[in-house]
Design a protein around this motif. Structure first.
Motif, PDB file in Angstrom:
ATOM      1  N   VAL A   1       0.905  -1.210  -0.013  1.00 24.25           N
ATOM      2  CA  VAL A   1      -0.057   0.086   0.018  1.00 24.25           C
ATOM      3  C   VAL A   1       0.821   1.126   0.187  1.00 24.25           C
ATOM      4  O   VAL A   1       0.721   2.168  -0.778  1.00 24.25           O
ATOM      5  N   LEU A   2       1.901   1.178   0.722  1.00 22.73           N
ATOM      6  CA  LEU A   2       2.877   2.361   0.916  1.00 22.73           C
ATOM      7  C   LEU A   2       3.430   2.617  -0.500  1.00 22.73           C
ATOM      8  O   LEU A   2       3.655   3.714  -0.791  1.00 22.73           O
ATOM      9  N   ARG A   3       4.081   1.397  -0.891  1.00 26.48           N
ATOM     10  CA  ARG A   3       4.736   1.542  -2.343  1.00 26.48           C
ATOM     11  C   ARG A   3       3.776   2.333  -3.526  1.00 26.48           C
ATOM     12  O   ARG A   3       4.318   3.116  -4.168  1.00 26.48           O
ATOM     13  N   GLN A   4       2.569   1.687  -3.296  1.00 23.99           N
ATOM     14  CA  GLN A   4       1.418   2.259  -4.104  1.00 23.99           C
ATOM     15  C   GLN A   4       1.323   3.694  -4.234  1.00 23.99           C
ATOM     16  O   GLN A   4       0.895   4.365  -5.152  1.00 23.99           O
ATOM     17  N   ALA A   5       1.485   4.009  -2.809  1.00 28.52           N
ATOM     18  CA  ALA A   5       1.050   5.466  -2.542  1.00 28.52           C
ATOM     19  C   ALA A   5       2.451   6.708  -2.841  1.00 28.52           C
ATOM     20  O   ALA A   5       2.220   7.753  -2.595  1.00 28.52           O
ATOM     21  N   GLY A   6       3.319   5.710  -3.281  1.00 27.32           N
ATOM     22  CA  GLY A   6       4.512   6.804  -3.620  1.00 27.32           C
ATOM     23  C   GLY A   6       5.765   6.539  -2.497  1.00 27.32           C
ATOM     24  O   GLY A   6       6.852   7.330  -2.881  1.00 27.32           O
ATOM     25  N   ALA A   7       5.812   5.628  -1.753  1.00 23.15           N
ATOM     26  CA  ALA A   7       6.842   5.572  -0.842  1.00 23.15           C
ATOM     27  C   ALA A   7       8.199   5.140  -1.759  1.00 23.15           C
ATOM     28  O   ALA A   7       7.859   4.063  -2.307  1.00 23.15           O
ATOM     29  N   GLU A   8       9.202   5.514  -1.676  1.00 27.50           N
ATOM     30  CA  GLU A   8      10.352   5.199  -2.289  1.00 27.50           C
ATOM     31  C   GLU A   8      11.032   4.280  -1.396  1.00 27.50           C
ATOM     32  O   GLU A   8      12.165   3.345  -1.789  1.00 27.50           O
ATOM     33  N   THR A   9      11.095   4.506  -0.185  1.00 25.57           N
ATOM     34  CA  THR A   9      11.958   3.687   0.861  1.00 25.57           C
ATOM     35  C   THR A   9      11.041   3.459   2.167  1.00 25.57           C
ATOM     36  O   THR A   9      10.021   4.220   2.422  1.00 25.57           O
ATOM     37  N   VAL A  10      11.218   2.438   2.634  1.00 27.38           N
ATOM     38  CA  VAL A  10      10.536   2.123   4.050  1.00 27.38           C
ATOM     39  C   VAL A  10      11.690   1.700   5.206  1.00 27.38           C
ATOM     40  O   VAL A  10      12.558   0.944   4.837  1.00 27.38           O
ATOM     41  N   VAL A  11      11.286   2.081   6.343  1.00 26.43           N
ATOM     42  CA  VAL A  11      11.989   1.949   7.341  1.00 26.43           C
ATOM     43  C   VAL A  11      11.690   0.489   7.932  1.00 26.43           C
ATOM     44  O   VAL A  11      10.506   0.479   8.783  1.00 26.43           O
ATOM     45  N   LEU A  12      12.399  -0.513   8.013  1.00 34.25           N
ATOM     46  CA  LEU A  12      12.301  -1.703   7.953  1.00 34.25           C
ATOM     47  C   LEU A  12      12.622  -2.167   9.631  1.00 34.25           C
ATOM     48  O   LEU A  12      14.047  -2.109   9.939  1.00 34.25           O
ATOM     49  N   GLY A  13      11.713  -2.581  10.577  1.00 31.24           N
ATOM     50  CA  GLY A  13      11.924  -3.002  11.877  1.00 31.24           C
ATOM     51  C   GLY A  13      12.015  -4.572  11.952  1.00 31.24           C
ATOM     52  O   GLY A  13      12.768  -5.051  11.291  1.00 31.24           O
ATOM     53  N   SER A  14      10.834  -4.966  12.685  1.00 30.37           N
ATOM     54  CA  SER A  14      10.943  -6.428  12.797  1.00 30.37           C
ATOM     55  C   SER A  14      10.447  -7.252  11.606  1.00 30.37           C
ATOM     56  O   SER A  14      10.747  -8.370  11.246  1.00 30.37           O
ATOM     57  N   LEU A  15      10.104  -6.490  10.609  1.00 32.14           N
ATOM     58  CA  LEU A  15       9.744  -7.101   9.264  1.00 32.14           C
ATOM     59  C   LEU A  15      11.146  -7.680   8.472  1.00 32.14           C
ATOM     60  O   LEU A  15      10.705  -8.661   8.107  1.00 32.14           O
ATOM     61  N   ALA A  16      12.031  -6.936   8.893  1.00 26.67           N
ATOM     62  CA  ALA A  16      13.459  -7.605   8.621  1.00 26.67           C
ATOM     63  C   ALA A  16      14.088  -8.091   9.428  1.00 26.67           C
ATOM     64  O   ALA A  16      14.648  -9.540   9.175  1.00 26.67           O
ATOM     65  N   PHE A  17      14.385  -7.658  10.551  1.00 27.07           N
ATOM     66  CA  PHE A  17      15.177  -8.301  11.586  1.00 27.07           C
ATOM     67  C   PHE A  17      14.599  -9.711  12.126  1.00 27.07           C
ATOM     68  O   PHE A  17      15.273 -10.489  12.561  1.00 27.07           O
ATOM     69  N   ASN A  18      13.031  -9.701  12.086  1.00 27.36           N
ATOM     70  CA  ASN A  18      12.683 -10.910  12.573  1.00 27.36           C
ATOM     71  C   ASN A  18      12.113 -11.966  11.520  1.00 27.36           C
ATOM     72  O   ASN A  18      11.461 -12.902  11.676  1.00 27.36           O
ATOM     73  N   ALA A  19      12.565 -11.437  10.229  1.00 28.24           N
ATOM     74  CA  ALA A  19      11.977 -12.234   9.168  1.00 28.24           C
ATOM     75  C   ALA A  19      12.623 -13.866   9.173  1.00 28.24           C
ATOM     76  O   ALA A  19      13.771 -13.925   9.611  1.00 28.24           O
ATOM     77  N   PRO A  20      11.737 -14.752   9.215  1.00 31.27           N
ATOM     78  CA  PRO A  20      12.384 -16.354   9.183  1.00 31.27           C
ATOM     79  C   PRO A  20      13.568 -16.496   7.903  1.00 31.27           C
ATOM     80  O   PRO A  20      14.399 -17.142   8.435  1.00 31.27           O
ATOM     81  N   SER A  21      13.180 -15.914   6.731  1.00 30.30           N
ATOM     82  CA  SER A  21      14.336 -15.793   5.870  1.00 30.30           C
ATOM     83  C   SER A  21      14.499 -14.472   5.187  1.00 30.30           C
ATOM     84  O   SER A  21      13.454 -13.795   4.504  1.00 30.30           O
ATOM     85  N   LEU A  22      15.641 -13.583   5.642  1.00 27.20           N
ATOM     86  CA  LEU A  22      15.905 -12.428   5.197  1.00 27.20           C
ATOM     87  C   LEU A  22      15.944 -12.472   3.878  1.00 27.20           C
ATOM     88  O   LEU A  22      15.490 -11.385   3.154  1.00 27.20           O
ATOM     89  N   GLU A  23      16.384 -13.187   3.310  1.00 24.09           N
ATOM     90  CA  GLU A  23      16.741 -13.359   1.911  1.00 24.09           C
ATOM     91  C   GLU A  23      15.389 -13.218   0.929  1.00 24.09           C
ATOM     92  O   GLU A  23      15.134 -12.594   0.156  1.00 24.09           O
TER      93      GLU A  23
END
Ligand SMILES: O=C(CO)[C@H](O)[C@H](O)COP(=O)(O)O
Length: 233
Positions: free
Chosen positions: A202-224
Motif C-alpha cells: 500500500v505504501l509503495r503504491q502511494a509513492g513511498a520510495e523507501t520503508v524503514v524496516l524494523g521487525s519485518l526485516a530483523f525477525n524475518a524467518p528468511s531475510l533473503e
C-alpha cells in the motif's frame, strides 16, 4: 570501513523499494553480529534518536553511530526526535559521529532553518520527518533544501504499532510537494512506522520510495526471501 560515496542519495535504487534497516529493531546485545547479518540487504541504516521529551522514548547516541560507522559501509540516516533547545547541538554531535544523512522534524520549525544551514555548512545531507498528526503541507517551505522527506505512519517514537489509515493519502500529498518544490536534486520519500507485510504494498503504491524496516526485516524467518519479496513490489 569505507564511507558511502558523495552522491550516494542520487545513486540509491530508483527501480525498486529502498530498504532502510532500523537499528532499534536489531538484536541490541549482539548488535555487531546482527548488523553484519543484514549488511548486504540494507541500503541504509536508520538510527532513531529520542530525548524522552520530544518523543517518549530514550534512544541512541552519537557514540553508537561512531561505532556503527566503524563496522558498516552502509549510509547512516539519523532520525532526530529532540526538543528545539538541544537540536543544533545534537545535529553537530551526530555529524561528528559520522552520520551521512540527518533528519530533523518539521515540528522543530523554530530552529529548522538553522539546523538545515548547519547541515549544509558541514556537507551532510538533510531530511525532514513529519509526525502522523501534523499537516504534510508544513514541510513544503523546506522541501527544496531536503534530500529525504519521511512520513511517520504511527505515533512518534514507538515500535510494534499498526499503520495509521491516513498514511497513503499523506504520502501522495508529500509526493506532490516534492514534485512542485523546484528542486533539481533527488528528494527521496520515505515511510517510517507500521511497516508490515500487508502495509508495504500500500505504501509503495502511494509513492513511498523507501520503508524503514524494523521487525519485518530483523525477525524475518528468511531475510533473503523477505528482501526478494520487497524488491519485487
Ligand atoms: O521508528 C520506528 C518505528 O516508528 C522504528 O523503525 C522501529 O524499528 C520499527 O519497528 P517495528 O517495525 O517492529 O514496529
Amino acid at each position: 570501513m569505507t564511507r558511502p560515496e558523495k552522491n550516494w542519495i542520487a545513486n540509491l535504487p530508483a527501480n525498486r523499494l529502498i530498504a532502510e534497516f532500523s537499528v532499534w529493531s536489531a538484536e541490541l546485545v549482539r548488535l555487531g553480529d546482527d548488523l553484519a547479518r543484514v549488511e548486504s540487504f540494507a541500503d541504509i541504516l536508520h538510527v532513531d534518536v529520542a530525548d524522552g521529551h520530544f518523543a517518549p522514548a530514550m534512544l541512541f547516541f552519537p557514540d553508537l553511530v561512531a561505532s556503527v560507522r566503524r563496522v558498516s559501509s552502509r549510509p547512516i540516516h539519523v532520525h532526530l526526535m529532540v526538543a528545539d533547545s538541544i537540536l543544533l547541538s545534537q545535529v553537530e554531535q551526530f555529524i561528528d559521529a559520522g552520520s551521512d544523512l540527518i533528519s530533523i522534524h518539521v515540528e522543530n520549525e523554530a530552529v529548522a532553518n538553522a539546523a538545515l544551514d548547519l547541515l549544509d555548512r558541514r556537507n551532510v545531507a538533510a531530511g525532514m520527518v513529519i509526525k502522523v498528526d501534523t499537516p504534510v503541507e508544513r514541510a513544503a517551505k523546506f522541501a527544496s533544501r531536503l534530500s529525504f522527506i519521511t512520513l511517520l505512519g504511527t505515533a512518534i517514537g514507538v515500535k510494534g504499532h499498526g499503520l495509521d489509515e491516513r498514511a497513503g493519502t499523506r504520502l501522495q500529498q508529500a509526493s506532490k510537494i516534492i514534485a512542485d518544490c523546484g528542486a533539481t536534486h533527488r528528494i527521496v520519500l520515505a515511510a517510517d512506522g507500521g511497516i508490515r507485510e500487508h502495509t508495504v504494498p500500500v505504501l509503495r503504491q502511494a509513492g513511498a520510495e523507501t520503508v524503514v524496516l524494523g521487525s519485518l526485516a530483523f525477525n524475518a524467518p528468511s531475510l533473503e526471501e523477505r528482501m526478494g519479496w520487497l524488491h519485487a513490489l
